[in-house]
Scaffold this active site. Structure first.
Site, short mmCIF file in Angstrom:
data_model
loop_
_atom_site.label_atom_id
_atom_site.label_comp_id
_atom_site.label_asym_id
_atom_site.label_seq_id
_atom_site.Cartn_x
_atom_site.Cartn_y
_atom_site.Cartn_z
N TYR A 434 0.82 -1.23 0.00
CA TYR A 434 0.00 0.00 0.00
C TYR A 434 0.84 1.26 0.00
O TYR A 434 2.03 1.23 0.12
CB TYR A 434 -1.09 -0.01 1.06
N GLU A 435 0.15 2.36 -0.25
CA GLU A 435 0.82 3.67 -0.39
C GLU A 435 1.80 3.63 -1.57
O GLU A 435 2.86 4.26 -1.52
CB GLU A 435 1.52 4.02 0.93
#
Lengths: 592, 592
Positions: A434-435
């Site tokens: 994620y990110e």
């Protein structure tokens, strides 16, 4: 059940011996005297080790559940969240005018490590809120700030970030969620968002969703994306909560880890939203948060490694199995503890040297963010932009690998959920994704950051390494063990950069095929640099007659391990990079 | 849901183009004509892709449950087990006199890859049975063979291996399970065993446990351990099943993966057991199974990587995200497929080149086992003993890493259980642990196998590489891409061996600190060797005008990737090894 002890002493070492925070001219740093930071870290250590860590396995085991649109969090989360709120931990580095404590980001990061290490899934509820509040702080109108920030900073209300849709993750230009303008200046938001961490729960009285969506008629693709504030309950003018908005949780994802966090499919059905920042400039608004958010995820990788390492170490000292080949160490017992065995040592030293190096790298990065924000220092801003994908990608990849190694120390018990080592691995896995998945970080680094501002920032990084090496060229205590390996590693990094310059223009794939290796090569050089700097600080403390000799000697020995055993990876990454795209892109897609 | 397609063509390539099995003088190999092996592999491909693969996620989701001592397996497992039994797959490489098919082990391994790849948890029920049957075959009396083997080979009865106890895993000398001799020649077995795969279930009418235990009064430690046959139901003289024995499943472990397999705590309460082999020589009896068992686990690592790779590839071709930097590839779509991106290619090529190289390494190893067993070839036996820890440790470590990379291709979807990529990672994780944790494999390799028979076998390995390089020194088509990298890598391996010889005698820790790196260095050289051999075979096929040009060209391109991109790891491992124990063992245990 695994335990967690806050690494207060090591954090203090980085803050004071390495970074000398209280001597810095960054506004707010003069308050960061050792006594003060120690008091903050001790308090954070208490709540994280005593309250959050014991809930980590509970969260993993119970997970969240969806019942008629209502999301239930695991047992004990609500009470812990109340305690965290009451302690003022949620607004540590937020402005005092909106109820925060106003401390620098570097302190938020030091404390944040403990929160993430003790309970990543739990900490994400406040972490996402922090991210959303930062976006409102940076891009909101005065009225938006007044309306949302105080309650978000105290975590009376929590926040979320809504980017991903089923068919688009990295490529947000494909987004379908729509925002129809209304006569009153608001918008009606419709669409579906997925992977929304902390998307729905009852721990807070309101949830402030930040949602990316397209205003019909705007530019195509990524240039037509705007950012909106979409509260779960509409906030009345007097600040009280009004009607439930048209946003609901359609499903909870079953995930490999971070079970304690509610990862939601969020459905927006003509939900009322308010533009945050400028129309069609939503991506820019998101990107201003990116450095912080990605540094925060890099921290999660390091933090899970720290937590896993602590427990691997306890087990290695405790578990009796086999005998030391050089002579029995525990004659009164049926066997020696695992820690006598060289391969167990290698495993533990990998972890220890990574975690301590990673911590220094992170806090140095956080200090750069403070310099950029509080001093308006453009060079610091450029350098941290360059290093952000390295922090995110390298620390999460390596952090994950270290949780796997920690699990390995336990043998079969590492595979059994009861012992808790599997959770560290499963939780750490998400940070690589994620990110911005780590491949995207590598692309950002090589495709964008290297050449940014004419390559100024990467040159600044090399200058920094060179100056450090020059200043310490005569330091006989550190020369062979630290300075020479750092010099060799940074030469590898320069050679890789040179390869990209010479080949990337003709054929972008020649550079991009080496992007992942470059990210790791860069990461090792950064850890080599902070290790050499820490060694210098430790040596100076010893030379100055520091009372805690054992601590500094251990620091030096751990650094020597990193330089001798981990840094040689740079040559391998360079060798791979130097092969360019030839073998990587040789096959047609159909040939696979 | 993930899919699985049996890699029949690639297996055929390894069996025939690389290993030339039907030309070998090993008894039974002359039957292995291409048509015959193809027919077997096609049939195995059907049952694994159509029956077992769809049950893989079912097994993961449902797991096993314990209800009043009865273990329930996941939905569909019983029916699938019946089908596998009916197809005769459980005795493929077992002697015909006990109902097996009598095929060489190399075929058992080729088929075994498919079974493991399609459903590891399911396949373990028959895999453990195979191991237990092999032990009885090697060490049982004629009567024991007649009593147990036919039903075990058909999997009417399944088998287990009981080694680990709560306080001892690697160090079996600490064992507490007791075997009290009885007047009738049998023993009463009492104690607790843990991590017993397939320990209890109802898919078979009997379970034959092989149990390590100590006969009171015997030698201390590992030298006093004996092996016993302990059936769940006593087998009467006429072959019918008698009384339930004093063995029961006390608990099912909750594990990170392989949920479909029942991992049991087994309690032995004066259970009737029959000595298998010689008193106090139980470890030796277990060790004769070790090469096969460890090769089988190495296969699991490679097989999970294969299954994960297949699905990553499908996703990379299907998922549209971003545009090729060198020019749009899918102008009619909103974005290009993931596979256009260089870093996705790197990721996929890592997987592809590992899986195909690993498959060749495994089947070559299986052929050595056949040579050792069927030809009584002591050199082959020595060489496979040397390579066994490499096969087990390297292929499971790398196999695991590849499942992690495959998961990464999916981005956020890789973390969601629904997509099935997490399961490959979670299932693959156990292979690094069981059948001797990989650190123990490294210890076995460096501490025992290297010096075995005066270092004869490692010299034989080097000779093999040298001869191959010499024979092909003038092969201009392969020189730069294959022979030179192989030469460089094998020099690194020799240098590492030299370091151990020069330093290991003075200080065993100097060698053992590098054992893990040595295992990986050795693994890369082995894959480099088989890749060079495969390249030669592919080149010869092309030169000979093979009709399937694309297949052989793809093979060469994949090999070039391995040599260029993966093999440079050997220099890094050597650099680490050359630092000896200095930094690894610098800290006292208390300093951690």
């Amino acid at each position: 059940m695994p335990s967690y002890t806050a690494p207060t002493k090591d954090l203090q070492f980085v803050l004071h011996d390495l970074l000398n925070v209280s001597q810095s001219d960054i506004p707010g740093y003069s308050d960061l005297e050792a006594d003060f930071t120690s008091a903050v870290l001790e308090e954070a250590g208490k709540i994280t080790s005593e309250v959050l860590a014991p809930l980590n396995v509970v969260g993993d085991k119970e997970g969240c559940s969806l019942d008629n649109g209502v999301v239930r969090v695991p047992t004990g989360f609500q009470e812990a969240f109340d305690q965290v709120r009451e302690g003022g931990w949620t607004g540590l580095d937020m402005p005092e005018e909106f109820g925060g404590q106003g401390l620098p980001y570097v302190m938020g990061t030091a404390v944040g490590e403990m929160f993430s290490a003790s309970n990543q899934a739990f900490t994400m509820y406040q972490g996402l809120t922090h991210g959303a509040a930062s976006a409102i702080l940076a891009h909101g109108t005065d009225q938006q700030k007044e309306t949302y920030l105080p309650n978000m900073i105290s975590c009376e209300w929590t926040g979320t970030m809504n980017l991903t849709e089923p068919h688009c993750g990295t490529d947000l230009g494909l987004m379908r969620t729509k925002a129809e303008p209304q006569d009153d200046g608001s918008f009606k938001i419709s669409g579906q968002k997925i992977f929304i961490s902390a998307g729905e729960h009852e721990m807070a009285s309101n949830i402030i969703h930040l949602v990316l969506a397209k205003i019909p008629g705007g530019p195509e693709g990524i240039k037509g994306v705007s950012l909106f504030i979409v509260p779960k309950f509409i906030v009345n003018e007097d600040g009280s909560l009004g009607a439930r908005n048209g946003v609901s949780c359609g499903n909870l994802e079953e995930k490999m880890g971070i079970h304690g966090n509610s990862t939601c499919v969020m459905n927006y059905d003509e939900a009322t939203g308010y533009l945050l920042g400028t129309e069609h400039k939503g991506m820019r608004a998101m990107f201003t948060m990116m450095n912080e958010a990605r540094l925060g995820v890099g921290m999660q990788g390091m933090a899970q490694a720290e937590a896993a390492y602590q427990n691997a170490l306890i087990y290695a000292k405790d578990r009796l199995q086999g005998r030391d080949v050089t002579g029995v160490k525990n004659p009164d017992g049926p066997a020696d503890p695992l820690i006598v065995h060289p391969d167990i040592r290698r495993n533990l030293m990998d972890q220890k040297s990574f975690v301590e190096g990673g911590r220094a790298f992170l806090l140095w990065g956080a200090m750069m963010i403070d310099k950029a924000h509080r001093n308006g220092d453009k060079d610091a801003d450029g350098l941290i932009s360059l290093l952000t994908p390295v922090i995110k990608g390298f620390l999460t990849d390596e952090g994950y690998d270290m949780t796997v190694q920690a699990q390995q120390v336990y043998g079969g018990h590492g595979y059994i959920e009861e012992w808790g080592m599997s959770q560290f691995t499963r939780d750490a896995r998400i940070a690589m994704i994620y990110e911005g998945a780590n491949g995207v970080q590598a692309l950002d680094l090589v495709g964008r950051k290297l050449a940014q501002d004419g390559g100024k920032h990467v040159m600044a990084f090399f200058d920094l390494v060179k100056s450090f090496l020059k200043e310490n060229a005569e330091n006989e205590a550190l020369k062979a063990d630290f300075m020479e390996p750092l010099k060799a590693a940074s030469k590898d990094l320069q050679a890789a950069g040179m390869f990209f310059m010479q080949n990337g223009m003709k054929n972008p794939n020649a550079a991009l095929s080496g992007s992942y290796d470059f990210m790791h090569l860069f990461g090792h050089v950064c850890l080599g640099l902070v290790w050499a700097q820490m060694a210098k600080a430790a040596q100076e403390a010893l030379d100055g007659g520091a009372s805690d000799k054992a601590f500094y000697e251990t620091k030096l020995a751990t650094g020597r391990y990193y330089m001798a055993r981990r840094l040689p990876a740079t040559a391998m990454h360079l060798a791979r990079i130097n092969t360019g795209a030839d073998t990587v892109m040789a096959l047609d897609a159909e040939q696979f």
